[in-house]
Design an enzyme around this catalytic site. Structure first.
Site, PDB file in Angstrom:
ATOM      1  N   GLY A   1      -3.451   3.842  -3.336  1.00  0.00           N
ATOM      2  CA  GLY A   1      -2.845   5.116  -3.723  1.00  0.00           C
ATOM      3  C   GLY A   1      -1.849   5.580  -2.686  1.00  0.00           C
ATOM      4  CE1 TYR A   2      -1.886   3.212   1.389  1.00  0.00           C
ATOM      5  CE2 TYR A   2      -0.404   1.342   1.241  1.00  0.00           C
ATOM      6  CZ  TYR A   2      -1.546   1.910   1.751  1.00  0.00           C
ATOM      7  OH  TYR A   2      -2.332   1.220   2.614  1.00  0.00           O
TER       8      TYR A   2
ATOM      9  CG  ASN B   1      12.561  -8.681  -1.142  1.00  0.00           C
ATOM     10  OD1 ASN B   1      11.379  -8.424  -0.865  1.00  0.00           O
ATOM     11  ND2 ASN B   1      12.924  -9.813  -1.712  1.00  0.00           N
TER      12      ASN B   1
ATOM     13  CD  GLU C   1       0.483  -4.555  -0.353  1.00  0.00           C
ATOM     14  OE1 GLU C   1       0.443  -3.553   0.369  1.00  0.00           O
ATOM     15  OE2 GLU C   1       0.871  -4.536  -1.525  1.00  0.00           O
TER      16      GLU C   1
HETATM   17  C1  FAD Z   1       4.335  -3.892 -10.283  1.00  0.00           C
HETATM   18  C2  FAD Z   1       4.222  -2.869  -9.229  1.00  0.00           C
HETATM   19  C3  FAD Z   1       2.991  -2.562  -8.713  1.00  0.00           C
HETATM   20  C4  FAD Z   1       2.866  -1.569  -7.745  1.00  0.00           C
HETATM   21  N1  FAD Z   1       1.630  -1.264  -7.290  1.00  0.00           N
HETATM   22  C5  FAD Z   1       1.496  -0.219  -6.419  1.00  0.00           C
HETATM   23  C6  FAD Z   1       0.211   0.185  -5.993  1.00  0.00           C
HETATM   24  O1  FAD Z   1      -0.794  -0.407  -6.368  1.00  0.00           O
HETATM   25  N2  FAD Z   1       0.122   1.235  -5.171  1.00  0.00           N
HETATM   26  C7  FAD Z   1       1.218   1.911  -4.705  1.00  0.00           C
HETATM   27  O2  FAD Z   1       1.066   2.845  -3.946  1.00  0.00           O
HETATM   28  N3  FAD Z   1       2.465   1.538  -5.099  1.00  0.00           N
HETATM   29  C8  FAD Z   1       2.616   0.494  -5.939  1.00  0.00           C
HETATM   30  N4  FAD Z   1       3.870   0.119  -6.347  1.00  0.00           N
HETATM   31  C9  FAD Z   1       4.993   0.893  -5.913  1.00  0.00           C
HETATM   32  C10 FAD Z   1       5.842   0.218  -4.852  1.00  0.00           C
HETATM   33  O3  FAD Z   1       5.205   0.281  -3.606  1.00  0.00           O
HETATM   34  C11 FAD Z   1       7.190   0.931  -4.865  1.00  0.00           C
HETATM   35  O4  FAD Z   1       7.801   0.562  -6.080  1.00  0.00           O
HETATM   36  C12 FAD Z   1       8.079   0.548  -3.718  1.00  0.00           C
HETATM   37  O5  FAD Z   1       7.576   0.999  -2.484  1.00  0.00           O
HETATM   38  C13 FAD Z   1       9.502   1.094  -3.914  1.00  0.00           C
HETATM   39  O6  FAD Z   1       9.496   2.429  -4.270  1.00  0.00           O
HETATM   40  P1  FAD Z   1      10.274   2.931  -5.576  1.00  0.00           P
HETATM   41  O7  FAD Z   1       9.913   2.066  -6.700  1.00  0.00           O
HETATM   42  O8  FAD Z   1      10.066   4.371  -5.703  1.00  0.00           O
HETATM   43  O9  FAD Z   1      11.799   2.624  -5.246  1.00  0.00           O
HETATM   44  P2  FAD Z   1      12.743   3.517  -4.352  1.00  0.00           P
HETATM   45  O10 FAD Z   1      12.138   3.761  -3.030  1.00  0.00           O
HETATM   46  O11 FAD Z   1      13.216   4.691  -5.112  1.00  0.00           O
HETATM   47  O12 FAD Z   1      13.954   2.517  -4.159  1.00  0.00           O
HETATM   48  C14 FAD Z   1      14.947   2.275  -5.147  1.00  0.00           C
HETATM   49  C15 FAD Z   1      15.991   1.360  -4.548  1.00  0.00           C
HETATM   50  O13 FAD Z   1      16.549   1.940  -3.363  1.00  0.00           O
HETATM   51  C16 FAD Z   1      16.374   1.071  -2.261  1.00  0.00           C
HETATM   52  N5  FAD Z   1      16.115   1.812  -1.042  1.00  0.00           N
HETATM   53  C17 FAD Z   1      15.286   2.861  -0.848  1.00  0.00           C
HETATM   54  N6  FAD Z   1      15.255   3.224   0.434  1.00  0.00           N
HETATM   55  C18 FAD Z   1      16.078   2.372   1.085  1.00  0.00           C
HETATM   56  C19 FAD Z   1      16.464   2.195   2.453  1.00  0.00           C
HETATM   57  N7  FAD Z   1      15.994   2.965   3.428  1.00  0.00           N
HETATM   58  N8  FAD Z   1      17.291   1.194   2.743  1.00  0.00           N
HETATM   59  C20 FAD Z   1      17.774   0.375   1.764  1.00  0.00           C
HETATM   60  N9  FAD Z   1      17.462   0.499   0.476  1.00  0.00           N
HETATM   61  C21 FAD Z   1      16.621   1.477   0.140  1.00  0.00           C
HETATM   62  C22 FAD Z   1      15.166   0.214  -2.629  1.00  0.00           C
HETATM   63  O14 FAD Z   1      15.145  -0.996  -1.907  1.00  0.00           O
HETATM   64  C23 FAD Z   1      15.364   0.030  -4.122  1.00  0.00           C
HETATM   65  O15 FAD Z   1      16.277  -1.001  -4.316  1.00  0.00           O
HETATM   66  C24 FAD Z   1       4.018  -0.897  -7.279  1.00  0.00           C
HETATM   67  C25 FAD Z   1       5.278  -1.240  -7.771  1.00  0.00           C
HETATM   68  C26 FAD Z   1       5.389  -2.214  -8.737  1.00  0.00           C
HETATM   69  C27 FAD Z   1       6.748  -2.578  -9.234  1.00  0.00           C
END
Ligand code: FAD
Length: 736
Positions: free
Chosen positions: A476-477, A720, A593
């Site tokens: 739950g992050y 990434n 992880e």
């Molecule tokens: C299938 C799946 C399972 C998941 N399971 C879990 C889970 O069990 N628990 C949980 O807590 N989360 C989970 N997640 C969430 C995951 O951790 C987040 O999707 C991830 O951290 C990215 O956050 P976001 O999707 O909000 O994208 P955002 O943070 O909004 O990013 C959108 C885009 O902006 C880019 N971006 C953002 N900040 C920067 C920066 N500083 N520099 C360069 N580029 C940047 C990103 O790389 C991305 O391309 C899951 C995600 C998926 C797809």
């Protein structure tokens, strides 16, 4: 020749050789100015003097006796030569030494002249040369006539060592013989390659060769790769320093994210090539029968990777690197000319395609050491008895009873105390047997974090249940407003008497509806100066009143969920680690992880096996299609790189370290490779590959599902882009 591996030089001895060579070369070929380097390169006397110095150190005999130095040492010296851009004819001696290993008695006079520098060799691989235009000649009664193209070192070599024919083997011709004329071929290579015209030139044939002819080509390619890697590594080091110093728009250019990501990618490229090259050389020195495959993979990877690294270097250097006075310009020529020789990447990809598609092999299993190999064999046997199971839960229980969820746990926590290599053996075998990931969900992330940060009570309560495969967790992050920027999370936990009261919302939580507990991050100090300093981690039972779960289907066919947390009450004891100290817990868990996600390398390897199998069996004879063979060879090389990057991170763990940017390099490369593999599978296999596994006519192996899942590997657990930030800042020290 029988080789006892214990007799081979150690890592420490190799470091001594490297230091000695670097010192010697610095003295004779200082990295001062390119103008002087070009001048030195045009003086055969200077090049000969360097060869004689290498001979004095005994390096011109490397390869003759493995105990005194084999391929690893040859490549190490070559890499140092490449770093300085020295056109040294070192390779001819090394090749001759390896060729004549077993017939050294008969050829001792020849070898002693080569070792002493009385005879300096250029080389040509004759009909073995992978280049389609490398010349042709014939031999009549020990004299050769014809043309040999793309020969290097003719300015300071005294003789040419060349492959004459399968019947006659290797021969030597004196370059100062009147029957030999040499014409320079000015071009990218520096100094220029040459064309030799032979008009009944007398040939002395070598008594006997220890190597199969096709393997000699592979040795030559590894040497060229090492030299190009030396040049690319030097260029990269210069660039990283430059990116920290050069200012534009009032800041170092190394702070721009576009620059950071280019350098992170170059770091991954160079590390991948370095590891694959080292693996091939070690396999050769250890007499491992798989070394030719590793050699083809190293070269097939290096050719595009080093050339792209060189281009990216130029992009970041800007105009300064474009000047002929700058080392980068010379490195560009060295890398491109070396990596085009011997048929370039295409020839090595074809070797891999033939190995997989025509000879029906799989990419070889790695030697995981005595304990790892034994663990692999035991796991195979256990899986044969326990998989397929009636359902994932009963399989997890059986695996738990056997201790498979505690492989690397210390014995003090009831674990096996085994090494990460043994864990890898388990993961690889489960992938091979087709055990789905959900059957292996084991709370590994939480277990490792609890061992470090948990209270004794938490450890006693949770660790045995995780070990038994009875407990599942969700993470739950993420929150609607907090993805990559996790520290901005808004869910709060407030102490009320002996209970924490949690309010907020979580999102994208994998398998939340099946989990027993949520490993939840919440804000406990809204006034903390830095946002991440006010976060804590809690163990929250998913059946606690106040939690509402709303599942949604993710693209890869499993759910992720939203959770609404309204006055969720958990006991004081649910806090993990220090109050407001959750960031450390989260970071440690994320490192675990990422290493676990690195285990996805095994999954990629297995899916590639399915693709190869499908091509082999295809009724349309895809196996013969040149474009398909090229793609298969390319993927095989990249899979080797991915395995090596993963092994690199595991080796750090084996030595008790925590691979931070190394795990990120492995994760970035592997997840994007997974996407490329899936995309290529669709291109090769067409519609049938888009069908679900249970559809009539589907290609076995769920390749289309892997492609859908690959996106999760790129995004989840830190995207990434975030990983590349980390590689650039933590791995290369670029400014934040
Ligand atoms: C299938 C799946 C399972 C998941 N399971 C879990 C889970 O069990 N628990 C949980 O807590 N989360 C989970 N997640 C969430 C995951 O951790 C987040 O999707 C991830 O951290 C990215 O956050 P976001 O999707 O909000 O994208 P955002 O943070 O909004 O990013 C959108 C885009 O902006 C880019 N971006 C953002 N900040 C920067 C920066 N500083 N520099 C360069 N580029 C940047 C990103 O790389 C991305 O391309 C899951 C995600 C998926 C797809």
């Amino acid at each position: 020749m029988t080789i006892q591996t214990a007799e081979l030089p150690s890592n420490e001895e190799r470091e001594l050789i490297r230091t000695a060579v670097a010192g010697l070369l610095e003295e004779h070929w200082p990295l001062d100015s390119m103008e002087k380097a070009v001048e030195r390169a045009s003086q055969p006397g200077t090049l000969k003097a360097i060869y004689l110095k290498l001979a004095e150190l005994g390096l011109t005999s490397l390869g003759s006796n493995p105990a005194e130095g084999g391929l690893r040492e040859i490549l190490l010296v070559t890499e140092e030569i490449g770093r300085r851009g020295i056109p040294s004819p070192f390779f001819g001696a090394a090749l001759c030494n390896i060729l004549l290993r077993d017939s050294a008695g008969e050829s001792s006079d020849l070898l002693s002249k080569i070792h002493a520098g009385e005879m300096i060799l250029s080389t040509h691989l004759g009909q073995l040369d992978g280049d389609m235009d490398s010349g042709s000649f014939n031999i009549v009664e020990s004299s050769a006539s014809g043309c040999l193209k793309y020969v290097e070192d003719t300015a300071c070599a005294s003789h040419l060592l060349f492959y004459a024919s399968p019947e006659e083997g290797w021969g030597i011709v004196a370059l100062n013989d009147p029957a030999v004329s040499i014409t320079e071929l000015p071009g990218m290579a520096y100094p220029a390659l040459a064309e030799l015209q032979l008009d009944q030139a007398p040939v002395t044939f070598l008594a006997g060769s220890d190597q199969k002819s096709e393997n000699v080509v592979r040795l030559a390619k590894l040497v060229l790769t090492a030299r190009a890697l030396g040049a690319a590594s030097r260029g990269f080091e210069l660039l990283v320093d430059y990116a920290k110093e050069r200012k534009q728009f009032g800041q170092p250019i190394g702070r721009f994210q576009a620059v950071q990501h280019k350098l992170a990618d170059n770091m991954i490229r160079l590390e991948g090539v370095r590891l694959c090259l080292g693996n091939a050389a070690e396999a050769f020195d250890f007499g491992d029968a798989s070394w030719p495959v590793y050699a083809s993979a190293a070269h097939a990877l290096a050719s595009p990777a080093l050339r792209q690294a060189s281009l990216e270097n130029h992009h970041v250097f800007g105009a300064i690197g474009y000047s002929e006075e700058h080392e980068a310009a010379h490195q560009f020529k060295r890398i491109h000319s070396d990596m085009t020789r011997q048929g370039g990447a295409a020839a090595s990809r074809e070797e891999l395609a033939a190995f997989l598609l025509d000879q029906g092999n799989d990419m070889p299993d790695y030697d995981l050491g005595e304990a790892g190999n034994k663990f692999r064999a035991n796991t195979q046997q256990w899986l044969a008895e326990n998989w397929p199971a009636s359902d994932p839960i009963s399989f997890a229980k059986a695996a738990g009873e056997k201790g498979y969820f505690q492989v690397t746990w210390p014995k003090t926590f009831g674990g096996m105390g085994a090494s990460p290599l043994e864990q890898l053996a388990f993961i690889e075998e489960c992938e091979r047997a087709g055990v789905p990931q959900e059957a292996l969900i084991s709370g590994e992330i939480q277990a490792h974090a609890l061992m470090v940060f948990g209270t004794t009570e938490q450890q006693e309560e949770f660790l045995p249940q995780i070990a038994a495969g009875e407990l599942t967790f969700c993470l739950g992050y993420s929150e609607p407003g907090s993805g990559s920027d996790l520290a901005s999370l808004k869910t709060t936990a407030v102490l009320d008497g002996d209970e924490w009261v949690i309010n907020g919302q979580k999102i994208w939580t994998t398998l939340a509806e099946d989990a027993n507990y949520m490993w939840l991050a919440a804000r406990t100090n809204p006034d903390a100066v830095k946002p991440h300093a006010g976060v804590s981690v809690f163990l929250v039972p998913m059946n606690t009143p106040g939690i509402t779960i709303r599942p949604s289907m993710a693209l890869y066919g499993k759910t992720f969920c939203q959770e609404f947390l309204d006055d969720v009450r958990v006991p004081r004891s649910a806090l993990v680690g220090q109050l407001d100290g959750g960031w450390m817990v989260i970071m440690a868990a994320l490192a675990t992880e990422r290493v676990i996600m690195g285990g996805a390398v095994s999954q990629v390897r297995e899916k590639f096996r399915c693709l190869v199998e499908a091509v082999r069996k295809h009724s349309g004879n895809l196996r013969e299609n040149a474009a398909v063979r090229n793609e298969i060879g390319k993927l095989a090389a990249e899979i080797e790189a991915s395995r090596q990057l993963n092994m690199g991170a595991i080796r750090i763990m084996e030595e008790g370290g925590i691979p931070i940017h190394e795990a990120s390099m492995s994760g970035v490369f592997n997840s994007e490779l997974m996407e490329r593999l899936g995309e290529t599978a669709l291109d090769i296999l067409g519609n049938a590959c888009t069908l679900h596994d249970d559809s009539p006519g589907a290609i076995p192996g769920e390749l289309e599902r892997m492609l859908r899942q690959a996106i999760m590997m790129v995004v989840g657990g830190g995207t990434n882009e975030i990983q590349r930030n980390l590689i650039a800042q933590r791995g290369l020290g670029l400014p934040r």
